[in-house]
Structure formats: C-alpha cells, structure tokens
Design a protein around this motif. Structure first.
Motif, PDB file in Angstrom:
ATOM      1  N   ALA A  48      33.245  43.979  31.809  1.00  0.00           N
ATOM      2  CA  ALA A  48      32.833  43.319  33.053  1.00  0.00           C
ATOM      3  C   ALA A  48      34.055  42.707  33.719  1.00  0.00           C
ATOM      4  CB  ALA A  48      31.791  42.234  32.767  1.00  0.00           C
ATOM      5  N   ALA A  49      33.950  42.545  35.023  1.00  0.00           N
ATOM      6  CA  ALA A  49      35.008  41.887  35.794  1.00  0.00           C
ATOM      7  C   ALA A  49      34.357  40.841  36.680  1.00  0.00           C
ATOM      8  CB  ALA A  49      35.763  42.901  36.649  1.00  0.00           C
ATOM      9  N   GLY A  50      35.029  39.731  36.836  1.00  0.00           N
ATOM     10  CA  GLY A  50      34.517  38.674  37.687  1.00  0.00           C
ATOM     11  C   GLY A  50      35.577  38.174  38.631  1.00  0.00           C
ATOM     12  N   TRP A  51      35.151  37.816  39.838  1.00  0.00           N
ATOM     13  CA  TRP A  51      36.071  37.303  40.856  1.00  0.00           C
ATOM     14  C   TRP A  51      35.490  36.013  41.400  1.00  0.00           C
ATOM     15  CZ3 TRP A  51      37.272  40.136  46.091  1.00  0.00           C
ATOM     16  CH2 TRP A  51      38.375  39.559  46.692  1.00  0.00           C
ATOM     17  N   ALA A  52      36.172  34.901  41.173  1.00  0.00           N
ATOM     18  CA  ALA A  52      35.706  33.590  41.619  1.00  0.00           C
ATOM     19  C   ALA A  52      35.998  33.398  43.098  1.00  0.00           C
ATOM     20  CB  ALA A  52      36.376  32.482  40.804  1.00  0.00           C
ATOM     21  N   GLY A  56      40.509  33.780  41.580  1.00  0.00           N
ATOM     22  CA  GLY A  56      40.835  34.099  40.191  1.00  0.00           C
ATOM     23  C   GLY A  56      39.946  35.217  39.655  1.00  0.00           C
ATOM     24  N   TRP A  57      40.535  36.089  38.875  1.00  0.00           N
ATOM     25  CA  TRP A  57      39.816  37.206  38.254  1.00  0.00           C
ATOM     26  C   TRP A  57      39.750  36.997  36.753  1.00  0.00           C
ATOM     27  CZ3 TRP A  57      37.709  41.650  40.428  1.00  0.00           C
ATOM     28  CH2 TRP A  57      37.929  41.825  41.794  1.00  0.00           C
ATOM     29  N   SER A  58      38.685  37.506  36.138  1.00  0.00           N
ATOM     30  CA  SER A  58      38.557  37.533  34.684  1.00  0.00           C
ATOM     31  C   SER A  58      38.008  38.886  34.272  1.00  0.00           C
ATOM     32  CB  SER A  58      37.604  36.456  34.179  1.00  0.00           C
ATOM     33  OG  SER A  58      38.232  35.213  34.172  1.00  0.00           O
ATOM     34  N   LEU A  59      38.446  39.328  33.123  1.00  0.00           N
ATOM     35  CA  LEU A  59      37.946  40.574  32.562  1.00  0.00           C
ATOM     36  C   LEU A  59      37.302  40.263  31.215  1.00  0.00           C
ATOM     37  CD1 LEU A  59      40.992  42.900  33.233  1.00  0.00           C
ATOM     38  CD2 LEU A  59      38.936  42.635  34.615  1.00  0.00           C
ATOM     39  N   SER A 127      49.887  34.580  41.188  1.00  0.00           N
ATOM     40  CA  SER A 127      49.526  34.513  39.772  1.00  0.00           C
ATOM     41  C   SER A 127      48.288  33.663  39.644  1.00  0.00           C
ATOM     42  CB  SER A 127      50.663  33.920  38.946  1.00  0.00           C
ATOM     43  OG  SER A 127      50.850  32.566  39.303  1.00  0.00           O
ATOM     44  N   SER A 128      47.600  33.866  38.557  1.00  0.00           N
ATOM     45  CA  SER A 128      46.372  33.126  38.364  1.00  0.00           C
ATOM     46  C   SER A 128      46.111  32.953  36.881  1.00  0.00           C
ATOM     47  CB  SER A 128      45.201  33.872  39.007  1.00  0.00           C
ATOM     48  OG  SER A 128      44.001  33.224  38.689  1.00  0.00           O
ATOM     49  N   ASP A 129      45.871  31.723  36.478  1.00  0.00           N
ATOM     50  CA  ASP A 129      45.481  31.453  35.100  1.00  0.00           C
ATOM     51  C   ASP A 129      44.009  31.088  35.032  1.00  0.00           C
ATOM     52  OD1 ASP A 129      48.022  31.912  34.176  1.00  0.00           O
ATOM     53  OD2 ASP A 129      48.642  29.838  34.460  1.00  0.00           O
ATOM     54  N   ARG A 130      43.338  31.153  36.163  1.00  0.00           N
ATOM     55  CA  ARG A 130      41.941  30.761  36.192  1.00  0.00           C
ATOM     56  C   ARG A 130      41.074  31.931  35.780  1.00  0.00           C
ATOM     57  NH1 ARG A 130      44.443  29.460  40.687  1.00  0.00           N
ATOM     58  NH2 ARG A 130      43.519  31.165  41.840  1.00  0.00           N
ATOM     59  N   GLY A 131      40.005  31.633  35.102  1.00  0.00           N
ATOM     60  CA  GLY A 131      39.036  32.649  34.737  1.00  0.00           C
ATOM     61  C   GLY A 131      37.790  32.496  35.584  1.00  0.00           C
ATOM     62  N   THR A 132      36.967  33.526  35.624  1.00  0.00           N
ATOM     63  CA  THR A 132      35.762  33.445  36.435  1.00  0.00           C
ATOM     64  C   THR A 132      34.504  33.777  35.648  1.00  0.00           C
ATOM     65  OG1 THR A 132      35.960  35.729  37.092  1.00  0.00           O
ATOM     66  CG2 THR A 132      36.993  34.100  38.512  1.00  0.00           C
ATOM     67  N   ARG A 135      30.524  31.381  30.614  1.00  0.00           N
ATOM     68  CA  ARG A 135      29.585  31.928  29.637  1.00  0.00           C
ATOM     69  C   ARG A 135      28.141  31.789  30.112  1.00  0.00           C
ATOM     70  NH1 ARG A 135      32.368  34.359  25.946  1.00  0.00           N
ATOM     71  NH2 ARG A 135      34.108  33.317  24.989  1.00  0.00           N
ATOM     72  N   SER A 136      27.847  30.744  30.851  1.00  0.00           N
ATOM     73  CA  SER A 136      26.460  30.517  31.269  1.00  0.00           C
ATOM     74  C   SER A 136      26.016  31.426  32.392  1.00  0.00           C
ATOM     75  CB  SER A 136      26.283  29.059  31.699  1.00  0.00           C
ATOM     76  OG  SER A 136      27.129  28.798  32.812  1.00  0.00           O
ATOM     77  N   ARG A 137      26.945  31.910  33.243  1.00  0.00           N
ATOM     78  CA  ARG A 137      26.515  32.698  34.404  1.00  0.00           C
ATOM     79  C   ARG A 137      26.998  34.128  34.397  1.00  0.00           C
ATOM     80  NH1 ARG A 137      30.735  32.938  38.206  1.00  0.00           N
ATOM     81  NH2 ARG A 137      32.290  31.374  37.834  1.00  0.00           N
ATOM     82  N   GLY A 138      27.954  34.483  33.557  1.00  0.00           N
ATOM     83  CA  GLY A 138      28.410  35.866  33.485  1.00  0.00           C
ATOM     84  C   GLY A 138      29.326  36.217  34.635  1.00  0.00           C
ATOM     85  N   PRO A 139      29.563  37.510  34.849  1.00  0.00           N
ATOM     86  CA  PRO A 139      30.487  37.942  35.889  1.00  0.00           C
ATOM     87  C   PRO A 139      29.946  37.657  37.281  1.00  0.00           C
ATOM     88  CG  PRO A 139      29.544  39.826  34.747  1.00  0.00           C
ATOM     89  CD  PRO A 139      29.042  38.601  34.070  1.00  0.00           C
ATOM     90  N   THR A 140      30.879  37.404  38.218  1.00  0.00           N
ATOM     91  CA  THR A 140      30.475  37.115  39.589  1.00  0.00           C
ATOM     92  C   THR A 140      30.538  38.335  40.479  1.00  0.00           C
ATOM     93  OG1 THR A 140      32.726  36.458  40.124  1.00  0.00           O
ATOM     94  CG2 THR A 140      31.194  34.710  39.467  1.00  0.00           C
ATOM     95  N   VAL A 141      31.192  39.382  40.049  1.00  0.00           N
ATOM     96  CA  VAL A 141      31.258  40.610  40.838  1.00  0.00           C
ATOM     97  C   VAL A 141      30.709  41.734  40.009  1.00  0.00           C
ATOM     98  CG1 VAL A 141      32.767  42.276  41.937  1.00  0.00           C
ATOM     99  CG2 VAL A 141      33.245  39.869  42.153  1.00  0.00           C
TER     100      VAL A 141
END
Length: 141
Positions: A48-52, A56-59, A127-132, A135-141
C-alpha cells in the motif's frame, strides 16, 4: 525454474545453426533478461502507499513495515494509469504503477487531481521523514 528455462534457451541458441556472432549476442541478451527477472523478483513488495495532506508519503511493505518515502517523479497516462517513482531512505527506488487491474478508479482519479496541483507550480518535496500510514486509518491514497 527461471534459471532452468534460461539454460534451456541458451542451449537452444548454442545448438542452432546461426552465425557465432549472433549466438553470442543472443546468449548475452538471455543472460541480461534472466538477471533483470531475478532482480525484479527479489525487490521488496509494496502492499500500500499513502500520501498525507502535507505531502509526506509512506509505503507499507509486505512485511508489514511502514517506510517513509519521497515522490521523485510521476507520469499520468490518461485516466487509466498513474506511474509513481518514490525514493525510500536507505533502499532502492520504488516504482508503482496504479492501473485498472490493481487499483480503484476513484483512487486514481483523486490521485490525478492531487498530482495536478504539483504540475501547476507546487514543487515536489525535497525530503520527507513523515509517514502517512496511521495504523488506525490505513493508507490515504
């Protein structure tokens, strides 16, 4: 199995009646294709991938690990596909293809709309150290 089939292909080329220079080229191409297939199959799998909203992006990896990522570039192919190139700190770059067979049409539409704001002058984050992926809501994208 991949190595076995590749060896059979090389053997077929070597036993054929084609010129030696063509044999060498075909064996080289087979070796390169085998190496690429092995390299691709050993990459970590992204689930999954998320974009806040703050960029910030998280994988989320197959192992359940959430990794912060940075969007380096993207391509939009009509309404059918979105190609994302993300950089994960300390790892290889990750390319994600969002297409009709692996993502919802509404997700791709919302992603295209957000990416359009980047095209209109906003720059990609350096650069980004933020995650998106909370755990409670899952990916945003």
């Amino acid at each position: 199995m991949l190595l076995f089939v590749s060896l059979l292909a090389v053997l077929a080329v070597l036993l054929s009646a084609i010129p030696s220079w063509l044999k060498a080229a075909l064996v080289g191409a087979t070796a390169w294709a085998t190496w690429r297939a092995i390299a691709t199959s050993t990459r970590p799998k992204v689930r999954a991938a998320g974009w806040a909203h703050d960029g910030g992006w998280s994988l989320r990896m197959a192992t359940g690990e959430d990794l912060p990522a940075v969007l380096r570039s993207f391509r939009v192919a009509g309404e059918a596909a979105v190609w994302l190139h993300l950089q994960v700190a300390g790892r290889k770059n990750v390319s994600l293809l969002l297409a009709p067979d692996n993502s919802d049409a509404d997700i791709r539409r919302r992603l295209r709309m957000r990416l359009a704001t980047l095209d209109s002058g906003e720059t990609l984050p350096a650069s980004s150290d933020r995650g998106t992926l909370a755990r409670s809501r899952g990916p945003t994208v």
